[in-house]
Scaffold this motif. Structure first.
Motif, PDB file in Angstrom:
ATOM      1  N   PRO A 158       0.838  -1.206   0.000  1.00 26.56           N
ATOM      2  CA  PRO A 158       0.000   0.000   0.000  1.00 26.56           C
ATOM      3  C   PRO A 158       0.870   1.252   0.000  1.00 26.56           C
ATOM      4  CG  PRO A 158       0.135  -0.905   2.202  1.00 26.56           C
ATOM      5  CD  PRO A 158       0.865  -1.865   1.313  1.00 26.56           C
ATOM      6  N   PRO A 159       0.300   2.425  -0.219  1.00 22.92           N
ATOM      7  CA  PRO A 159       1.082   3.666  -0.135  1.00 22.92           C
ATOM      8  C   PRO A 159       1.653   3.850   1.272  1.00 22.92           C
ATOM      9  CG  PRO A 159      -1.060   4.046  -1.177  1.00 22.92           C
ATOM     10  CD  PRO A 159      -1.105   2.667  -0.608  1.00 22.92           C
ATOM     11  N   SER A 160       2.850   4.370   1.351  1.00 18.98           N
ATOM     12  CA  SER A 160       3.486   4.615   2.652  1.00 18.98           C
ATOM     13  C   SER A 160       3.151   6.021   3.137  1.00 18.98           C
ATOM     14  CB  SER A 160       5.010   4.449   2.537  1.00 18.98           C
ATOM     15  OG  SER A 160       5.525   5.357   1.582  1.00 18.98           O
ATOM     16  N   GLY A 161       3.287   6.197   4.448  1.00 21.26           N
ATOM     17  CA  GLY A 161       3.004   7.502   5.021  1.00 21.26           C
ATOM     18  C   GLY A 161       1.514   7.755   5.139  1.00 21.26           C
ATOM     19  N   PRO A 162       1.142   9.009   5.455  1.00 20.23           N
ATOM     20  CA  PRO A 162      -0.281   9.339   5.582  1.00 20.23           C
ATOM     21  C   PRO A 162      -1.025   9.133   4.253  1.00 20.23           C
ATOM     22  CG  PRO A 162       1.073  11.039   6.602  1.00 20.23           C
ATOM     23  CD  PRO A 162       2.013  10.143   5.846  1.00 20.23           C
ATOM     24  N   VAL A 163      -2.179   8.496   4.344  1.00 21.49           N
ATOM     25  CA  VAL A 163      -2.989   8.185   3.163  1.00 21.49           C
ATOM     26  C   VAL A 163      -4.436   8.547   3.461  1.00 21.49           C
ATOM     27  CG1 VAL A 163      -3.669   6.407   1.523  1.00 21.49           C
ATOM     28  CG2 VAL A 163      -1.452   6.248   2.670  1.00 21.49           C
ATOM     29  N   GLU A 164      -5.091   9.176   2.487  1.00 16.77           N
ATOM     30  CA  GLU A 164      -6.541   9.398   2.593  1.00 16.77           C
ATOM     31  C   GLU A 164      -7.240   8.250   1.867  1.00 16.77           C
ATOM     32  OE1 GLU A 164      -8.923  13.353   2.270  1.00 16.77           O
ATOM     33  OE2 GLU A 164      -9.034  12.379   0.290  1.00 16.77           O
ATOM     34  N   VAL A 165      -8.036   7.513   2.592  1.00 19.30           N
ATOM     35  CA  VAL A 165      -8.680   6.314   2.063  1.00 19.30           C
ATOM     36  C   VAL A 165     -10.193   6.536   1.984  1.00 19.30           C
ATOM     37  CG1 VAL A 165      -9.127   3.872   2.454  1.00 19.30           C
ATOM     38  CG2 VAL A 165      -6.883   4.829   3.001  1.00 19.30           C
ATOM     39  N   THR A 166     -10.758   6.257   0.825  1.00 23.57           N
ATOM     40  CA  THR A 166     -12.221   6.246   0.658  1.00 23.57           C
ATOM     41  C   THR A 166     -12.647   4.795   0.513  1.00 23.57           C
ATOM     42  OG1 THR A 166     -12.167   8.398  -0.443  1.00 23.57           O
ATOM     43  CG2 THR A 166     -14.160   7.061  -0.711  1.00 23.57           C
ATOM     44  N   MET A 167     -13.615   4.378   1.311  1.00 26.12           N
ATOM     45  CA  MET A 167     -13.979   2.959   1.367  1.00 26.12           C
ATOM     46  C   MET A 167     -15.475   2.799   1.611  1.00 26.12           C
ATOM     47  SD  MET A 167     -11.930   2.509   4.922  1.00 26.12           S
ATOM     48  CE  MET A 167     -11.976   3.886   6.069  1.00 26.12           C
ATOM     49  N   THR A 168     -15.967   1.600   1.284  1.00 33.01           N
ATOM     50  CA  THR A 168     -17.354   1.210   1.562  1.00 33.01           C
ATOM     51  C   THR A 168     -17.382   0.468   2.883  1.00 33.01           C
ATOM     52  OG1 THR A 168     -17.815   1.003  -0.810  1.00 33.01           O
ATOM     53  CG2 THR A 168     -19.336  -0.077   0.722  1.00 33.01           C
TER      54      THR A 168
END
Length: 343
Positions: A158-168
């Protein structure tokens, strides 16, 4: 000279003997059987109707929530230990945090589009509405089977560091008791997924929540994207048609009993079709079907003669059947009288 046999002797002998009428006990038994069969059909119809209404409610929930505007995760799961409400299933949520790729776990036996493979489950660390740490399992996507079919060929990070995730958002699945290889699970259950990771029981119990997320997008995007997860199924299935079919079967069971009762208890009547059918056998004088040739009539080259003896035999058979039905009814009345007197 020896006299030839009477023409009607062969015809009368060929007639089937009238069937004995059913007794009152037999009719009651048949009636109870028809009612029982209809009741079972109604129960099956009610079960299918409940399945239909449940499925319709699920479809309505999907259509209402899936296309909604993403809400902050803390609005749906405000604090550690919170459980996703049933009415918020399929709602999109957005959160900012960091992945724990070292604790990645694979979900087995969950094909996508008919292709076998694994779902990649990664713990995601964020914070609740009160600022306390919160751990959410994110289903990042699908990877196909590898060469040995027991593991994928590769699992992109997955992307490293802070990540903004949009999920169901989805509720936790029930725990599975089936055995799995290390680092794999059979159900997306937060406790089981975290226990199967590298950190194992090292997670703080107070940081987990009762739900997980199915990835929609990540910002920043990963170097290698996983296979996208399918959208929810909104097919209503065949429950409504099955409900109608079971109701028809129930009506058929009761209607069949009524038709049988009317057919066997009504007086026998000789119809024009019976009289016409009497012309189809050999004539007593041996001249063949339909009697000797005669002048052509308006409906064909020959007019066939009605066998009067066979007609009489049909009438006799009808009379015998009516007499047998009356005798059976009188017998039932006599038995009831004897039972009453003995009581």
């Amino acid at each position: 000279m020896t006299a030839s046999p009477a023409p009607s002797s062969g015809r009368s002998a060929d007639l089937p003997a009238p069937a004995a009428p059913r007794t009152r006990r037999q009719w009651i038994t048949l009636g109870l059987g028809a009612v029982l069969l209809a009741a079972l059909c109604i129960l099956a119809a009610v079960w299918q109707w409940h399945r239909y209404t449940w499925r319709e409610a699920q479809i309505e929930l999907v259509e209402t929530n899936y296309a909604a505007t993403p809400a902050p995760l803390e609005d749906l799961l405000p604090e550690p230990g919170a459980v996703l409400p049933a009415h918020d299933e399929w709602r999109p949520a957005v959160a900012t945090g960091t992945y724990r790729p070292e604790d990645t776990v694979l979900l087995r036996n969950r094909p996508v589009g008919g292709q076998p493979g694994f779902h990649v489950l990664v713990p995601f660390e964020t914070s609740g509405a009160d600022g306390r740490p919160l751990v959410l399992v994110v289903d990042r996507g699908f990877v196909p089977l590898g060469e040995d079919a027991g593991n994928p060929s590769s699992v992109p990070d997955p992307p490293s560091g802070p990540v903004e995730v949009t999920m169901t958002m989805r509720p936790d699945e029930p725990t599975s008791t089936r055995g799995t290889p290390p680092g794999q699970v059979q159900a997306i259950n937060t406790a089981q997924v975290l226990a199967a990771g590298q950190d194992g029981a090292g997670w703080a119990d107070g940081a987990t929540v009762g739900g997980y997320g199915q990835l929609r997008s990540e910002d920043p995007a990963p170097a290698t994207a996983l296979g996208a997860l399918p959208e929810p199924d909104t097919d209503p299935g065949s429950h409504l048609s099955y409900t109608v079919q079971w109701c028809i079967f129930a009506l058929g069971a009761l209607g069949g009993y009524v038709v049988l009762w009317r057919r066997e208890t009504q007086p026998v009547r000789v119809t024009a079709g019976d009289l016409l059918a009497a012309q189809d056998g050999p004539d007593p004088d041996g001249s063949g079907r339909g009697g000797p040739a005669g002048p052509a009539g308006p409906w064909g080259p020959r007019r066939r003669r009605v066998d009067e003896d066979y007609e009489d035999a049909l009438l006799d058979a009808a009379e015998r059947k009516d007499t047998a039905q009356k005798d059976a009814a009188q017998g039932d009345t006599a038995r009831q009288a004897r039972d009453t007197s003995s009581a």
